[in-house]
Scaffold this active site. Structure first.
Site, short mmCIF file in Angstrom:
data_model
loop_
_atom_site.label_atom_id
_atom_site.label_comp_id
_atom_site.label_asym_id
_atom_site.label_seq_id
_atom_site.Cartn_x
_atom_site.Cartn_y
_atom_site.Cartn_z
N TYR A 1 42.96 50.04 34.08
CA TYR A 1 42.07 49.62 35.17
C TYR A 1 41.45 50.79 35.91
O TYR A 1 40.21 50.88 36.00
CB TYR A 1 42.85 48.68 36.11
CG TYR A 1 41.99 48.12 37.23
CD1 TYR A 1 41.00 47.18 36.97
CD2 TYR A 1 42.18 48.53 38.54
CE1 TYR A 1 40.21 46.67 37.99
CE2 TYR A 1 41.40 48.02 39.57
CZ TYR A 1 40.42 47.09 39.29
OH TYR A 1 39.63 46.59 40.29
N ASN B 1 29.67 42.48 38.83
CA ASN B 1 30.92 42.30 39.57
C ASN B 1 32.10 41.87 38.68
O ASN B 1 33.25 42.15 39.01
CB ASN B 1 30.68 41.25 40.67
CG ASN B 1 31.96 40.59 41.13
OD1 ASN B 1 32.70 41.13 41.93
ND2 ASN B 1 32.25 39.41 40.60
N LYS C 1 37.43 51.99 36.04
CA LYS C 1 36.64 52.08 37.27
C LYS C 1 36.12 53.52 37.49
O LYS C 1 35.05 53.70 38.07
CB LYS C 1 37.46 51.59 38.47
CG LYS C 1 37.79 50.08 38.40
CD LYS C 1 36.53 49.22 38.35
CE LYS C 1 36.83 47.73 38.43
NZ LYS C 1 35.62 46.89 38.40
P1 NAD Z 1 38.64 37.57 40.50
O1 NAD Z 1 39.67 37.59 39.44
O2 NAD Z 1 38.80 36.65 41.67
O3 NAD Z 1 37.20 37.29 39.86
C1 NAD Z 1 36.79 37.98 38.72
C2 NAD Z 1 35.47 37.44 38.25
O4 NAD Z 1 35.20 38.01 36.97
C3 NAD Z 1 35.49 35.93 38.07
O5 NAD Z 1 34.26 35.39 38.52
C4 NAD Z 1 35.63 35.76 36.58
O6 NAD Z 1 35.00 34.60 36.09
C5 NAD Z 1 34.93 36.99 36.05
N1 NAD Z 1 35.44 37.31 34.72
C6 NAD Z 1 36.72 37.60 34.37
N2 NAD Z 1 36.80 37.77 33.04
C7 NAD Z 1 35.54 37.57 32.55
C8 NAD Z 1 34.96 37.62 31.27
N3 NAD Z 1 35.69 37.91 30.19
N4 NAD Z 1 33.63 37.39 31.15
C9 NAD Z 1 32.88 37.12 32.23
N5 NAD Z 1 33.36 37.07 33.48
C10 NAD Z 1 34.68 37.29 33.63
O7 NAD Z 1 38.49 39.06 40.96
P2 NAD Z 1 37.83 39.74 42.24
O8 NAD Z 1 38.92 40.28 43.06
O9 NAD Z 1 36.80 38.86 42.86
O10 NAD Z 1 37.14 40.99 41.51
C11 NAD Z 1 35.74 41.18 41.40
C12 NAD Z 1 35.47 42.63 41.11
O11 NAD Z 1 35.98 43.44 42.19
C13 NAD Z 1 36.16 43.14 39.84
O12 NAD Z 1 35.29 44.04 39.17
C14 NAD Z 1 37.36 43.91 40.39
O13 NAD Z 1 37.80 44.91 39.51
C15 NAD Z 1 36.80 44.46 41.67
N6 NAD Z 1 37.82 44.85 42.66
C16 NAD Z 1 38.60 43.91 43.23
C17 NAD Z 1 39.56 44.32 44.17
C18 NAD Z 1 40.48 43.34 44.84
O14 NAD Z 1 41.39 43.78 45.56
N7 NAD Z 1 40.29 42.03 44.69
C19 NAD Z 1 39.69 45.67 44.50
C20 NAD Z 1 38.85 46.60 43.89
C21 NAD Z 1 37.91 46.16 42.97
#
Ligand code: NAD
Length: 247
Positions: free
Chosen positions: A155, A90, A159
């Site tokens: 980004y 994730n 993906k």
């Molecule tokens: P967030 O920023 O709240 O959390 C991201 C997580 O990744 C955190 O737990 C952080 O500790 C971890 N992380 C970041 N950099 C890191 C590193 N260098 N090493 C290890 N861990 C690291 O983001 P989120 O919204 O919870 O996103 C989670 C996933 O969902 C991501 O892959 C993101 O691309 C994807 N996503 C999110 C959305 C959205 O709208 N929030 C939409 C599509 C996809």
């Protein structure tokens, strides 16, 4: 739904990852969450333990860019719990800089975490999954993996690569009873979205047929389904959880 299973969730300290960890624990799995720093991992563990002291949850903070560090952390999970049934990849970062201003080093950073780190976690895990007769891997894609986005080329590129990796490994690992799927969230209420200016979010909501952004739990529910035996014949699927938003 996951009684007796052992799961690893990367980026499990906040946002969608934290919701996945909770969902897996509520459904009977033992979970090891991977975070980027000891401090944030400890904070998440304290919060989970205070919600339910009986949950079996543990944490580690390997550098996901370092294949050896990741392999070592994954071996520790195997040594402690005896198996790894679910790997939920994730952790991810995003950026929406225009192409002219995009620092090539940032492009590498995004590709390293969003794509190469998956390779690092999957490679050692597959070995254990094959030995134990199966398992499941769930990656995190995004709705922009299909549509692209108006700025921030790294980004969506990363993906789309996640989709390619998911489809390919589903075919390669299917004969070993290892299912490989991805969840493609739409706009979900986490720190990643909070970083967007409000003037960008409102027009986006108007574009979502369900007229709301997703909650982390909406995404975690998809991760639960795909990890469970309910999805025993589902592999190579990119499951959109986006309120039917099409950018
Ligand atoms: P967030 O920023 O709240 O959390 C991201 C997580 O990744 C955190 O737990 C952080 O500790 C971890 N992380 C970041 N950099 C890191 C590193 N260098 N090493 C290890 N861990 C690291 O983001 P989120 O919204 O919870 O996103 C989670 C996933 O969902 C991501 O892959 C993101 O691309 C994807 N996503 C999110 C959305 C959205 O709208 N929030 C939409 C599509 C996809």
């Amino acid at each position: 739904m996951l009684k007796g299973k052992v799961a690893i969730v990367t980026g499990g300290t906040r946002g969608i990852g934290y919701a996945i960890v909770k969902k897996y624990l509520e459904n009977g799995a033992s979970v090891v969450l991977f975070g980027s720093r000891e401090e944030t991992v400890e904070k998440a563990l304290t919060s989970l333990n205070s919600e339910n002291p009986n949950w079996k949850v543990d944490g580690a903070w390997p550098n996901l860019s370092d294949a050896n560090a990741v392999a070592e952390a994954i071996q520790k999970v195997k040594d402690k719990y005896g198996r790894i049934d679910i790997l939920a990849n994730n952790a991810g970062i995003s950026q929406s800089t225009k192409i002219e201003d995009y620092d090539p080093a940032d492009f590498d950073k995004i590709m390293n975490l969003n794509v190469k780190a998956l390779f690092h976690t999957i490679q050692p895990t597959v070995k254990y999954m094959r030995e134990q007769g199966g398992g499941c891997i769930i990656n995190t894609s995004s709705m922009v993996s299909i549509s692209g986005q108006p700025s921030g080329v790294g980004y969506p590129t990363s993906k789309s690569a996640v989709n390619g990796l998911t489809w390919s490994l589903a075919r390669e690992l299917g004969p070993s009873n290892i299912r490989v799927n991805a969840v493609a969230p739409g706009i979900t209420r986490t720190d990643m979205v909070a970083a967007l200016p409000e003037k960008m979010i409102q027009p986006l909501i108007a574009n979502i047929p369900l007229r709301k952004v997703g909650e982390p739990e909406d995404i975690a529910n998809a991760f639960l389904f795909l990890a469970s035996d309910m999805a025993s014949y589902v592999t190579g699927e990119i499951l959109s959880v986006d309120g039917a938003m099409r950018t």
